[in-house]
Design a protein around this motif. Structure first.
Motif, PDB file in Angstrom:
ATOM      1  N   ILE A 204     -58.945 111.417 -24.686  1.00  0.00           N
ATOM      2  CA  ILE A 204     -58.172 112.396 -25.121  1.00  0.00           C
ATOM      3  C   ILE A 204     -58.968 113.612 -25.276  1.00  0.00           C
ATOM      4  O   ILE A 204     -60.145 113.738 -25.674  1.00  0.00           O
ATOM      5  CB  ILE A 204     -57.786 111.966 -26.685  1.00  0.00           C
ATOM      6  N   ARG A 205     -58.286 114.842 -24.688  1.00  0.00           N
ATOM      7  CA  ARG A 205     -59.122 115.852 -24.859  1.00  0.00           C
ATOM      8  C   ARG A 205     -58.353 117.114 -25.396  1.00  0.00           C
ATOM      9  O   ARG A 205     -57.017 117.367 -25.273  1.00  0.00           O
ATOM     10  CB  ARG A 205     -59.533 116.492 -23.583  1.00  0.00           C
ATOM     11  N   GLN A 206     -58.799 117.886 -26.439  1.00  0.00           N
ATOM     12  CA  GLN A 206     -58.002 119.119 -26.973  1.00  0.00           C
ATOM     13  C   GLN A 206     -59.073 120.186 -27.166  1.00  0.00           C
ATOM     14  O   GLN A 206     -60.012 120.106 -27.712  1.00  0.00           O
ATOM     15  CB  GLN A 206     -57.396 118.751 -28.302  1.00  0.00           C
ATOM     16  N   CYS A 207     -58.592 121.291 -26.155  1.00  0.00           N
ATOM     17  CA  CYS A 207     -59.445 122.751 -26.100  1.00  0.00           C
ATOM     18  C   CYS A 207     -60.920 122.120 -25.811  1.00  0.00           C
ATOM     19  O   CYS A 207     -61.278 121.412 -24.855  1.00  0.00           O
ATOM     20  CB  CYS A 207     -59.105 123.400 -27.331  1.00  0.00           C
ATOM     21  N   ASN A 208     -61.632 122.297 -27.072  1.00  0.00           N
ATOM     22  CA  ASN A 208     -63.089 122.065 -26.708  1.00  0.00           C
ATOM     23  C   ASN A 208     -63.627 120.682 -27.377  1.00  0.00           C
ATOM     24  O   ASN A 208     -64.949 120.734 -27.446  1.00  0.00           O
ATOM     25  CB  ASN A 208     -63.868 123.370 -27.041  1.00  0.00           C
ATOM     26  N   ARG A 209     -62.665 119.855 -27.556  1.00  0.00           N
ATOM     27  CA  ARG A 209     -63.184 118.618 -28.072  1.00  0.00           C
ATOM     28  C   ARG A 209     -62.552 117.410 -27.478  1.00  0.00           C
ATOM     29  O   ARG A 209     -61.526 117.253 -26.865  1.00  0.00           O
ATOM     30  CB  ARG A 209     -62.973 118.642 -29.486  1.00  0.00           C
ATOM     31  N   VAL A 210     -63.249 116.392 -27.374  1.00  0.00           N
ATOM     32  CA  VAL A 210     -63.125 115.093 -26.726  1.00  0.00           C
ATOM     33  C   VAL A 210     -63.109 113.956 -27.885  1.00  0.00           C
ATOM     34  O   VAL A 210     -64.101 113.895 -28.723  1.00  0.00           O
ATOM     35  CB  VAL A 210     -64.066 114.685 -25.610  1.00  0.00           C
ATOM     36  N   LEU A 211     -62.021 113.196 -27.634  1.00  0.00           N
ATOM     37  CA  LEU A 211     -62.213 111.785 -28.707  1.00  0.00           C
ATOM     38  C   LEU A 211     -62.875 110.683 -28.151  1.00  0.00           C
ATOM     39  O   LEU A 211     -62.463 109.961 -26.905  1.00  0.00           O
ATOM     40  CB  LEU A 211     -60.920 111.545 -29.188  1.00  0.00           C
ATOM     41  N   LEU A 212     -64.094 110.268 -28.683  1.00  0.00           N
ATOM     42  CA  LEU A 212     -64.845 109.102 -28.235  1.00  0.00           C
ATOM     43  C   LEU A 212     -64.781 107.913 -29.178  1.00  0.00           C
ATOM     44  O   LEU A 212     -64.488 108.371 -30.391  1.00  0.00           O
ATOM     45  CB  LEU A 212     -66.274 109.509 -27.972  1.00  0.00           C
ATOM     46  N   GLY A 213     -65.092 106.804 -28.750  1.00  0.00           N
ATOM     47  CA  GLY A 213     -65.227 105.721 -29.804  1.00  0.00           C
ATOM     48  C   GLY A 213     -66.447 104.983 -29.640  1.00  0.00           C
ATOM     49  O   GLY A 213     -66.950 104.697 -28.393  1.00  0.00           O
ATOM     50  N   TYR A 214     -67.142 104.596 -30.621  1.00  0.00           N
ATOM     51  CA  TYR A 214     -68.536 103.992 -30.705  1.00  0.00           C
ATOM     52  C   TYR A 214     -68.035 102.242 -30.446  1.00  0.00           C
ATOM     53  O   TYR A 214     -67.417 101.999 -31.413  1.00  0.00           O
ATOM     54  CB  TYR A 214     -69.186 104.032 -31.978  1.00  0.00           C
ATOM     55  N   LYS A 215     -68.311 101.990 -29.508  1.00  0.00           N
ATOM     56  CA  LYS A 215     -68.062 100.372 -29.257  1.00  0.00           C
ATOM     57  C   LYS A 215     -68.994  99.474 -30.197  1.00  0.00           C
ATOM     58  O   LYS A 215     -70.144  99.448 -30.085  1.00  0.00           O
ATOM     59  CB  LYS A 215     -68.461  99.929 -27.592  1.00  0.00           C
TER      60      LYS A 215
ATOM     61  N   SER B 241     -60.814 100.415 -35.442  1.00  0.00           N
ATOM     62  CA  SER B 241     -60.437  99.367 -35.118  1.00  0.00           C
ATOM     63  C   SER B 241     -61.603  98.371 -35.138  1.00  0.00           C
ATOM     64  O   SER B 241     -62.633  98.904 -35.360  1.00  0.00           O
ATOM     65  CB  SER B 241     -59.943  99.176 -34.028  1.00  0.00           C
ATOM     66  N   GLU B 242     -61.296  97.034 -35.121  1.00  0.00           N
ATOM     67  CA  GLU B 242     -62.311  96.106 -34.841  1.00  0.00           C
ATOM     68  C   GLU B 242     -63.356  96.431 -33.771  1.00  0.00           C
ATOM     69  O   GLU B 242     -64.454  95.827 -33.819  1.00  0.00           O
ATOM     70  CB  GLU B 242     -61.691  94.594 -34.506  1.00  0.00           C
ATOM     71  N   GLU B 243     -62.869  96.999 -32.792  1.00  0.00           N
ATOM     72  CA  GLU B 243     -63.592  97.158 -31.564  1.00  0.00           C
ATOM     73  C   GLU B 243     -64.353  98.706 -31.468  1.00  0.00           C
ATOM     74  O   GLU B 243     -65.444  98.844 -30.944  1.00  0.00           O
ATOM     75  CB  GLU B 243     -62.868  97.081 -30.353  1.00  0.00           C
ATOM     76  N   MET B 244     -63.814  99.835 -31.976  1.00  0.00           N
ATOM     77  CA  MET B 244     -64.080 101.130 -31.738  1.00  0.00           C
ATOM     78  C   MET B 244     -64.090 101.972 -33.067  1.00  0.00           C
ATOM     79  O   MET B 244     -63.211 101.650 -33.787  1.00  0.00           O
ATOM     80  CB  MET B 244     -63.093 101.798 -30.778  1.00  0.00           C
ATOM     81  N   ARG B 245     -65.267 102.828 -33.340  1.00  0.00           N
ATOM     82  CA  ARG B 245     -65.074 103.763 -34.197  1.00  0.00           C
ATOM     83  C   ARG B 245     -64.713 105.164 -33.605  1.00  0.00           C
ATOM     84  O   ARG B 245     -65.850 105.763 -32.930  1.00  0.00           O
ATOM     85  CB  ARG B 245     -66.301 103.649 -34.970  1.00  0.00           C
ATOM     86  N   PRO B 246     -63.729 105.507 -33.707  1.00  0.00           N
ATOM     87  CA  PRO B 246     -63.348 106.904 -33.051  1.00  0.00           C
ATOM     88  C   PRO B 246     -64.069 108.150 -33.957  1.00  0.00           C
ATOM     89  O   PRO B 246     -64.266 108.183 -34.982  1.00  0.00           O
ATOM     90  CB  PRO B 246     -62.167 107.257 -33.071  1.00  0.00           C
ATOM     91  N   GLN B 247     -64.559 109.298 -33.123  1.00  0.00           N
ATOM     92  CA  GLN B 247     -65.148 110.520 -33.574  1.00  0.00           C
ATOM     93  C   GLN B 247     -64.881 111.392 -32.415  1.00  0.00           C
ATOM     94  O   GLN B 247     -64.989 111.457 -31.118  1.00  0.00           O
ATOM     95  CB  GLN B 247     -66.472 110.297 -33.768  1.00  0.00           C
ATOM     96  N   TRP B 248     -64.494 112.638 -32.848  1.00  0.00           N
ATOM     97  CA  TRP B 248     -64.211 113.996 -32.043  1.00  0.00           C
ATOM     98  C   TRP B 248     -65.613 114.642 -31.631  1.00  0.00           C
ATOM     99  O   TRP B 248     -66.530 114.365 -32.537  1.00  0.00           O
ATOM    100  CB  TRP B 248     -63.511 115.243 -32.558  1.00  0.00           C
TER     101      TRP B 248
END
Ligand SMILES: Nc1ncnc2c1[nH]c(=O)n2[C@H]1C[C@H](O)[C@@H](COP(=O)(O)OP(=O)(O)OP(=O)(O)O)O1
Length: 170
Positions: free
Chosen positions: A12-23, A98-105
């Motif tokens: 997911i990308r919005q302008c100058n940021r991307v949403l990543l998740g820590y597995k 979630s159980e699997e991922m911790r999201p962060q921009w």
């Protein structure tokens, strides 16, 4: 010949940021990545991408665009991974752990490549400039890339590996 294992990856990308998740567990544990997983029987690749995104961080994206096709070979494993990469700039819901991922921009200028799959630093710049890509990476273990083939493409072709093979690239 063993069939490829089909996987999805959503950024997911919005302008100058991307949403990543820590597995937090499983394949790729301890790495930042997009959201995704295996395509299940009876669903399209795009449906799988939307489902995994929702399961892993609680958001819904209805306008996923397929932007990349990556194939991964691991020394000693006859089964290749075929990862279909999607992006979206709109979504519904609040990114939630979630159980699997911790999201962060992440700002697009501070993507944590040292804590991601080592191939990401090659194709992320193409994604960030809004282009499409096709690639092949041969891994030894999970940290060492022995062979890289990557190209920016106008349109995704599912048989790019055949092109690489015919041209003696892999
Ligand atoms: N090398 C590389 N770079 C970037 N992204 C990836 C890789 N290899 C990968 O597998 N991936 C991506 C593709 C997927 O989004 C995930 C792996 O999915 P996985 O967690 O194995 O699939 P699930 O269906 O969620 O798994 P289970 O819940 O069944 O364990 O990483």
């Amino acid at each position: 010949m063993v069939a490829n294992k089909l996987l999805t990856l959503v950024l997911i990308r919005q302008c100058n940021r991307v949403l990543l998740g820590y597995k937090k567990k499983g394949f790729g544990v301890g790495r930042w990545n997009g959201f995704g997983g295996k395509v299940e029987q009876g669903e399209t690749i795009q449906q799988a991408a939307a489902r995994e995104l929702h399961e892993e961080c609680g958001v819904e994206a209805h306008s996923l665009e397929e932007i990349g096709l990556l194939k991964f070979e691991f020394v000693g494993d006859p089964q290749w991974l075929e990862v279909h990469v999607f992006t979206a700039d709109t979504f519904k819901g609040e990114p939630t752990e979630s159980e699997e991922m911790r999201p962060q921009w992440y700002n697009i200028h501070s993507i944590p490549f040292n804590d991601m799959w080592p191939d990401d630093k090659y194709w992320f710049p193409i994604f960030l400039k809004g282009a499409k890509f096709s690639g092949y990476f041969k891994f030894e273990g999970h940290n060492n890339i022995l062979k890289t083939e990557l190209k920016e493409v106008e349109k995704l072709h599912y048989n790019d590996y055949e092109h690489f093979k015919l041209n003696g690239i892999v």
